[in-house]
Design an enzyme around this catalytic site. Structure first.
Site, short mmCIF file in Angstrom:
data_model
loop_
_atom_site.label_atom_id
_atom_site.label_comp_id
_atom_site.label_asym_id
_atom_site.label_seq_id
_atom_site.Cartn_x
_atom_site.Cartn_y
_atom_site.Cartn_z
N HIS A 23 0.89 -1.23 0.47
CA HIS A 23 0.06 -0.50 0.22
C HIS A 23 0.86 1.31 -0.28
CE1 HIS A 23 -3.35 1.90 1.48
NE2 HIS A 23 -3.07 3.47 1.76
N GLU A 24 1.97 1.13 0.95
CA GLU A 24 2.74 2.50 0.83
C GLU A 24 3.91 2.33 -0.14
OE1 GLU A 24 1.92 4.85 3.41
OE2 GLU A 24 0.49 2.94 4.76
N HIS A 27 2.07 4.47 -2.65
CA HIS A 27 2.31 5.83 -2.82
C HIS A 27 3.25 6.82 -2.87
CE1 HIS A 27 -1.53 6.64 -1.03
NE2 HIS A 27 -1.31 6.06 0.31
#
Length: 445
Positions: A23-24, A27
Site C-alpha cells: 500500500h505504501e 504512494h
C-alpha cells in the site's frame, strides 16, 4: 497444536504487513516519480525498531503494526507571495493558530531549494495518482487473491458422493442431540446406500451435484423411487422410499432459508437421509470480476454502517449480549482467526481448505483496506483525494471566470477535524482489540 496456532498468527501478521508495505509503495513510487522528496517510508507506528537510510529516504519498521505511512515534504502551502520558510504570525484564533503552527513545522522540514519538490506543488491530477496509489495496490492484491481462490482452488460445492448416511429419520425441529430411539429407519440406510457411493440419478433423472439430487428427492415423499449410484466403480440401482419429513427450507441456490428471528425455516418434503461430500470446484476467470464486485459492494455496506456496528460491539462487550460474528474485527481478532484456521484439526478441513480460507480472508482484508481508505475524510487517503478534486474544480472554475489561480487547497485548515477523526479511529481500534480479547469471533465452535 499451539505451534500451528502461533504459525497461523505469524502468517497473518506477515500477510497484513506485506499488504501494508505494498500500500505504501503505491504512494511511494508515484511520489518519487513526480519528483516529490519522500523523507520516510515506515511500516507501523510508534518507536522505530529498525530503519535504514537509502538516498534521501529512511526505510523502517515501527513497533505498533497498525498501519504505515510515507512522509512527503510540503503537505501544506505557504502564504501567498511569501518565502515558504517564513510564516506570518497573525493568528487570531485557536484553529488559525493550529494551522499556522502546522505550516511552520512543515516548512521547516525543507529548504527553499526544495520547494518545487513538495507535495503541495504537484498538480491536482498528480496528487490524485499519489494518493490513490495506495488503495489501488490493495484492490489489485484483492483481485489477485480472489482469482487464486476462485480459479485456483474453487468455490465450495457439495457433490453427490455420499459422505454420511443417517440411521433414522429425525425432524429438523428436533434437538441436535436427539437419539434414534423410537425413530423410523432412514430410507437411504434401509436401501443399503453407504458412504462413498456416488449418486448418479434419482427416478431416472441424472443429477450433477447434491443440490440437484436433494431437490428431486424432496419431490417424491412417500413414493418408491430408483436411486442410481456408482460403488467401487460399479453402477448399481437401489430402490428407496423417501419419507415425508420436516426438513430445512432451501432457496433456488440450495442455501438454507432463515426466518426473521434467525431460526431456519422448515417445510415438509421427501427425506432420504444422506449428506453429500463438500469439495472445492474451480471456477472460470470470467467470474472473477463479478466476485470482486460483490466483495466490494458488501465491504462498502459494512464501511457505511461502521459507526452503528462499532456501537453494537461496544454494547456487546460491556453487557451480556452476544457479539455479531459477522461484525468488524481488529488486528487481534483477525490474527486469532488465522490461528484457528491453521491449527484446526478435522478430517473435513484439509490443508487445501485451510489455504482457501486463509487466502479468502486476506483478500477480504485488502478489499476492506481499499474501501476504507477511500472514505473522504482526513487523515485517510480519501480525504486527500477529495481535497485534490476540490482543488482541481476550484482552479477550473477560476479559469473559466477569468480570475487568478486560487492556488492549492490549504489542508492545514482541516487539522481540527482531522485530529478528531484520528482520535475516533484510535478509540475504535482500542475497542476492537479489547472486544477481540474478551469476546472473540470464532470460526469453529
Amino acid at each position: 497444536m499451539i505451534l500451528l496456532y502461533v504459525l497461523g498468527i505469524c502468517l497473518m501478521v506477515a500477510g497484513l504487513g506485506l499488504s501494508i508495505a505494498l500500500h505504501e509503495i503505491g504512494h511511494l513510487v508515484p511520489a518519487k516519480r513526480f519528483g516529490v522528496r519522500v523523507t520516510q517510508y515506515m511500516i507501523g507506528f510508534g518507536p522505530t525498531l529498525f530503519s535504514r537510510v537509502k538516498g534521501e529516504t529512511e526505510y523502517g519498521i515501527k513497533a505498533i503494526p497498525l498501519g504505515g505511512y510515507i512522509r512527503m515534504i510540503g503537505m501544506f502551502p505557504p502564504h501567498k507571495g511569501e518565502d515558504p520558510n517564513v510564516i506570518r504570525e497573525d493568528s487570531t484564533g485557536f484553529f488559525q493558530q493550529m494551522s499556522e503552527e502546522a505550516k511552520e513545522w512543515d516548512s521547516s522540514q525543507y529548504s527553499a531549494e526544495d520547494r518545487h519538490r513538495t507535495f503541495v506543488s504537484l498538480s491536482a491530477p498528480k496528487k490524485l495518482v499519489v494518493m490513490l496509489g495506495g488503495p489501488t495496490m490493495n484492490l489489485l492484491i484483492s483481485i489477485v487473491l480472489t482469482a487464486i481462490v476462485l480459479s485456483g482452488f474453487g468455490l465450495p460445492n457439495v457433490t453427490s458422493e455420499v459422505d454420511a448416511v443417517s440411521r433414522c429419520v429425525v425432524p429438523a425441529t428436533a434437538p441436535k442431540d436427539a437419539s434414534c430411539e423410537g425413530m423410523p429407519e432412514a430410507p437411504a440406510y434401509a436401501a443399503g446406500i453407504r458412504p462413498g457411493d456416488v449418486i448418479t440419478s434419482v427416478d431416472g433423472t441424472e443429477v450433477a451435484n447434491f443440490h440437484s439430487m436433494s431437490t428431486l428427492v424432496r419431490e417424491h415423499p412417500n413414493e418408491s423411487i430408483e436411486i442410481g449410484l456408482v460403488r467401487d466403480g460399479r453402477e448399481m440401482v437401489v430402490k428407496a422410499t423417501p419419507v415425508a419429513n420436516e426438513v430445512v427450507a432451501r432457496d433456488a441456490e440450495g442455501a438454507p432459508v432463515k426466518k426473521a428471528d434467525g431460526t431456519y425455516a422448515t417445510v415438509e418434503a421427501g427425506f432420504l437421509g444422506v449428506t453429500g461430500t463438500q469439495e472445492l470446484t474451480p471456477r472460470p476467470l470470467t467470474e472473477v470480476p463479478g466476485a470482486v464486485w460483490e466483495q466490494f459492494a458488501g465491504t462498502a455496506k459494512v464501511v457505511v454502517t461502521l459507526p452503528v456496528r462499532v456501537w453494537d460491539i461496544g454494547k456487546a462487550v460491556f453487557s451480556s449480549e452476544e457479539r455479531d460474528q459477522n461484525g468488524p474485527m481488529g488486528v487481534v481478532g483477525v490474527s486469532r482467526l488465522a490461528g484457528e484456521i491453521v491449527s484446526h484439526d478435522s478430517p473435513s478441513f484439509s490443508l487445501k481448505e485451510k489455504a482457501w480460507t486463509f487466502l479468502s480472508m486476506l483478500g477480504s482484508l485488502n478489499m476492506a483496506l481499499f474501501v476504507f481508505n477511500l472514505v473522504p475524510l482526513m487523515p485517510l487517503d480519501g480525504g486527500h483525494v477529495a481535497s485534490a478534486l476540490y482543488e482541481a474544480a476550484r482552479r477550473r472554475l477560476a479559469k473559466l471566470r477569468g480570475k487568478p489561480d486560487p492556488g492549492p487547497v490549504d489542508a492545514s485548515r482541516m487539522l481540527p477535524v482531522t485530529n478528531v477523526i484520528a482520535l475516533a479511529f484510535i478509540l475504535m481500534s482500542v475497542l476492537l482489540i479489547y472486544a477481540d480479547i474478551v469476546k472473540p469471533v470464532t470460526l469453529f465452535r
